[in-house]
Design a protein around this motif. Structure first.
Motif, PDB file in Angstrom:
ATOM      1  N   PHE A 231      55.953  47.802  79.314  1.00 32.69           N
ATOM      2  CA  PHE A 231      55.649  48.445  77.882  1.00 32.69           C
ATOM      3  C   PHE A 231      57.096  48.509  77.039  1.00 32.69           C
ATOM      4  CE2 PHE A 231      54.359  51.205  74.466  1.00 32.69           C
ATOM      5  CZ  PHE A 231      53.354  50.608  74.043  1.00 32.69           C
ATOM      6  N   ALA A 232      57.374  47.560  76.161  1.00 36.02           N
ATOM      7  CA  ALA A 232      58.719  47.890  75.475  1.00 36.02           C
ATOM      8  C   ALA A 232      58.607  47.535  73.939  1.00 36.02           C
ATOM      9  CB  ALA A 232      59.626  46.951  76.079  1.00 36.02           C
ATOM     10  N   ASP A 233      59.236  48.410  73.263  1.00 32.43           N
ATOM     11  CA  ASP A 233      59.133  48.184  71.620  1.00 32.43           C
ATOM     12  C   ASP A 233      57.612  48.110  71.187  1.00 32.43           C
ATOM     13  OD1 ASP A 233      62.155  48.232  71.751  1.00 32.43           O
ATOM     14  OD2 ASP A 233      61.945  45.809  72.257  1.00 32.43           O
ATOM     15  N   GLY A 234      56.716  48.955  71.857  1.00 30.48           N
ATOM     16  CA  GLY A 234      55.425  49.328  71.164  1.00 30.48           C
ATOM     17  C   GLY A 234      54.621  48.246  71.794  1.00 30.48           C
ATOM     18  N   ALA A 235      54.644  47.285  72.543  1.00 28.79           N
ATOM     19  CA  ALA A 235      53.657  46.421  73.113  1.00 28.79           C
ATOM     20  C   ALA A 235      53.790  46.170  74.524  1.00 28.79           C
ATOM     21  CB  ALA A 235      53.941  45.059  72.292  1.00 28.79           C
ATOM     22  N   PRO A 236      52.946  45.730  75.300  1.00 30.68           N
ATOM     23  CA  PRO A 236      52.885  45.158  76.563  1.00 30.68           C
ATOM     24  C   PRO A 236      53.731  43.904  76.461  1.00 30.68           C
ATOM     25  CG  PRO A 236      50.623  45.725  76.248  1.00 30.68           C
ATOM     26  CD  PRO A 236      51.370  45.720  74.849  1.00 30.68           C
ATOM     27  N   GLN A 237      54.727  43.709  77.343  1.00 30.63           N
ATOM     28  CA  GLN A 237      55.485  42.467  77.569  1.00 30.63           C
ATOM     29  C   GLN A 237      55.286  41.877  78.919  1.00 30.63           C
ATOM     30  OE1 GLN A 237      57.581  41.530  74.798  1.00 30.63           O
ATOM     31  NE2 GLN A 237      57.596  43.553  73.707  1.00 30.63           N
ATOM     32  N   LEU A 238      55.242  40.761  78.943  1.00 36.55           N
ATOM     33  CA  LEU A 238      55.209  39.873  80.230  1.00 36.55           C
ATOM     34  C   LEU A 238      56.610  39.354  80.358  1.00 36.55           C
ATOM     35  CD1 LEU A 238      53.742  38.403  82.596  1.00 36.55           C
ATOM     36  CD2 LEU A 238      53.392  36.567  81.140  1.00 36.55           C
ATOM     37  N   GLY A 239      57.132  39.887  81.481  1.00 40.89           N
ATOM     38  CA  GLY A 239      58.558  39.110  81.901  1.00 40.89           C
ATOM     39  C   GLY A 239      59.186  39.370  83.198  1.00 40.89           C
TER      40      GLY A 239
ATOM     41  N   VAL B  80      56.179  32.504  84.398  1.00 37.06           N
ATOM     42  CA  VAL B  80      57.136  33.300  83.678  1.00 37.06           C
ATOM     43  C   VAL B  80      58.637  32.880  83.909  1.00 37.06           C
ATOM     44  CG1 VAL B  80      57.649  35.862  83.995  1.00 37.06           C
ATOM     45  CG2 VAL B  80      55.360  35.230  84.243  1.00 37.06           C
ATOM     46  N   ARG B  81      58.902  32.675  85.115  1.00 31.39           N
ATOM     47  CA  ARG B  81      60.327  32.365  85.285  1.00 31.39           C
ATOM     48  C   ARG B  81      60.691  31.375  86.426  1.00 31.39           C
ATOM     49  NH1 ARG B  81      64.178  36.381  83.909  1.00 31.39           N
ATOM     50  NH2 ARG B  81      66.252  35.472  83.969  1.00 31.39           N
ATOM     51  N   LEU B  82      61.655  30.715  86.398  1.00 36.71           N
ATOM     52  CA  LEU B  82      62.070  29.908  87.380  1.00 36.71           C
ATOM     53  C   LEU B  82      63.332  30.500  87.736  1.00 36.71           C
ATOM     54  CD1 LEU B  82      62.024  27.354  89.484  1.00 36.71           C
ATOM     55  CD2 LEU B  82      63.204  26.063  87.581  1.00 36.71           C
ATOM     56  N   ALA B  83      63.431  31.298  88.894  1.00 39.95           N
ATOM     57  CA  ALA B  83      64.799  31.720  89.192  1.00 39.95           C
ATOM     58  C   ALA B  83      65.501  31.152  90.549  1.00 39.95           C
ATOM     59  CB  ALA B  83      64.702  33.417  89.300  1.00 39.95           C
ATOM     60  N   PRO B  84      66.920  31.277  90.664  1.00 38.95           N
ATOM     61  CA  PRO B  84      67.480  30.898  91.892  1.00 38.95           C
ATOM     62  C   PRO B  84      67.353  31.985  93.025  1.00 38.95           C
ATOM     63  CG  PRO B  84      69.136  31.808  90.037  1.00 38.95           C
ATOM     64  CD  PRO B  84      67.771  31.562  89.646  1.00 38.95           C
ATOM     65  N   LEU B  85      67.089  31.359  94.014  1.00 34.28           N
ATOM     66  CA  LEU B  85      67.074  32.323  95.250  1.00 34.28           C
ATOM     67  C   LEU B  85      67.674  31.525  96.511  1.00 34.28           C
ATOM     68  CD1 LEU B  85      66.374  34.986  96.469  1.00 34.28           C
ATOM     69  CD2 LEU B  85      64.259  34.134  97.094  1.00 34.28           C
ATOM     70  N   ASP B  86      68.648  31.927  97.098  1.00 31.69           N
ATOM     71  CA  ASP B  86      69.425  31.399  98.015  1.00 31.69           C
ATOM     72  C   ASP B  86      68.130  30.866  99.438  1.00 31.69           C
ATOM     73  OD1 ASP B  86      70.568  30.579 100.647  1.00 31.69           O
ATOM     74  OD2 ASP B  86      72.100  32.314 100.595  1.00 31.69           O
ATOM     75  N   PRO B  87      68.087  29.549  99.541  1.00 31.25           N
ATOM     76  CA  PRO B  87      66.927  29.222 100.278  1.00 31.25           C
ATOM     77  C   PRO B  87      66.981  29.811 101.872  1.00 31.25           C
ATOM     78  CG  PRO B  87      68.383  27.273  99.848  1.00 31.25           C
ATOM     79  CD  PRO B  87      68.739  28.561  99.087  1.00 31.25           C
ATOM     80  N   ASP B  88      68.358  30.263 102.170  1.00 29.46           N
ATOM     81  CA  ASP B  88      68.430  30.622 103.446  1.00 29.46           C
ATOM     82  C   ASP B  88      68.346  32.224 103.536  1.00 29.46           C
ATOM     83  OD1 ASP B  88      68.857  28.150 104.535  1.00 29.46           O
ATOM     84  OD2 ASP B  88      71.083  28.266 103.924  1.00 29.46           O
ATOM     85  N   ALA B  89      68.257  32.764 102.487  1.00 31.73           N
ATOM     86  CA  ALA B  89      68.192  34.247 102.463  1.00 31.73           C
ATOM     87  C   ALA B  89      66.695  34.929 102.792  1.00 31.73           C
ATOM     88  CB  ALA B  89      68.443  34.650 101.215  1.00 31.73           C
TER      89      ALA B  89
END
Length: 198
Positions: free
Chosen positions: A100-108, A156-165
């Motif tokens: 909830f940010a700036d008066g509304a639900p936000q997907l993030g 929502v997001r494509l984010a990097p993540l070390d494949p070996d982590a």
């Protein structure tokens, strides 16, 4: 690994990063979690502070499975939030859900590698709805999707993540600006991962 049917993860199988003000499993299987006032997860960017006291219930995440978390909550105060957290260590993690940010639900999502990177989009129509956040590991990335009810999945997001982590994942919530936020987590499950981005 192919999963014939989604596997429900027992709430007791996870460990909290920071204990919430209260957590109680209902007879019907929901987990009611009340966030401590001031809890949050953030590193540096824009605000100049580090918060590492989110309430995340995590267990080791097998990269061959997608993880999903479903929840409902009455968000009403700035930065009330809940969703799914993926954590490698205290400087490398992703949280995705409704805030909830700036008066509304936000997907993030907030993607953190030393410093946090935040993206949001308003979803006022999701107020009061059951929301599901889903994450799959795909090569050197995490694909995060979400939906309210049974609507189609949204990217929502494509984010990097070390494949070996090695990573842990599970439900999380925070209440940076108030006491009394209670989130009803309705599901934590493992299922087949996305086979591609599109």
């Amino acid at each position: 690994m192919h999963i014939e049917a989604p596997i429900e993860v027992p709430w007791k199988s996870g460990a909290w990063t920071t204990l919430p003000a209260a957590a109680e499993e209902e007879t019907g299987g929901r987990l009611l979690v009340t966030a401590a006032e001031g809890s949050d997860a953030w590193r540096h960017t824009g605000y100049g502070f580090v918060h590492d006291d989110e309430h995340a219930l995590l267990e080791d995440w097998d990269r061959g499975q997608a993880v999903e978390v479903s929840f409902t909550a009455a968000f009403e105060s700035q930065f009330d939030q809940a969703g799914l957290m993926i954590r490698v260590d205290d400087e490398h993690w992703i949280k995705a859900g409704v805030e909830f940010a700036d008066g509304a639900p936000q997907l993030g999502a907030v993607v953190t590698a030393g410093k946090s990177d935040w993206s949001v989009a308003p979803v006022p129509e999701w107020a009061g709805e059951e929301v599901t956040i889903r994450a799959s590991r795909l090569g050197d990335a995490v694909v995060v999707r979400a939906r309210a009810g049974e609507e189609p999945w949204r990217l929502v997001r494509l984010a990097p993540l070390d494949p070996d982590a090695g990573a842990q994942a599970g439900p999380y919530c925070c209440a940076p600006s108030r006491a009394g936020l209670t989130v009803a987590f309705t599901a934590w499950r493992l299922t087949d991962p996305d086979e591609g981005l599109h």
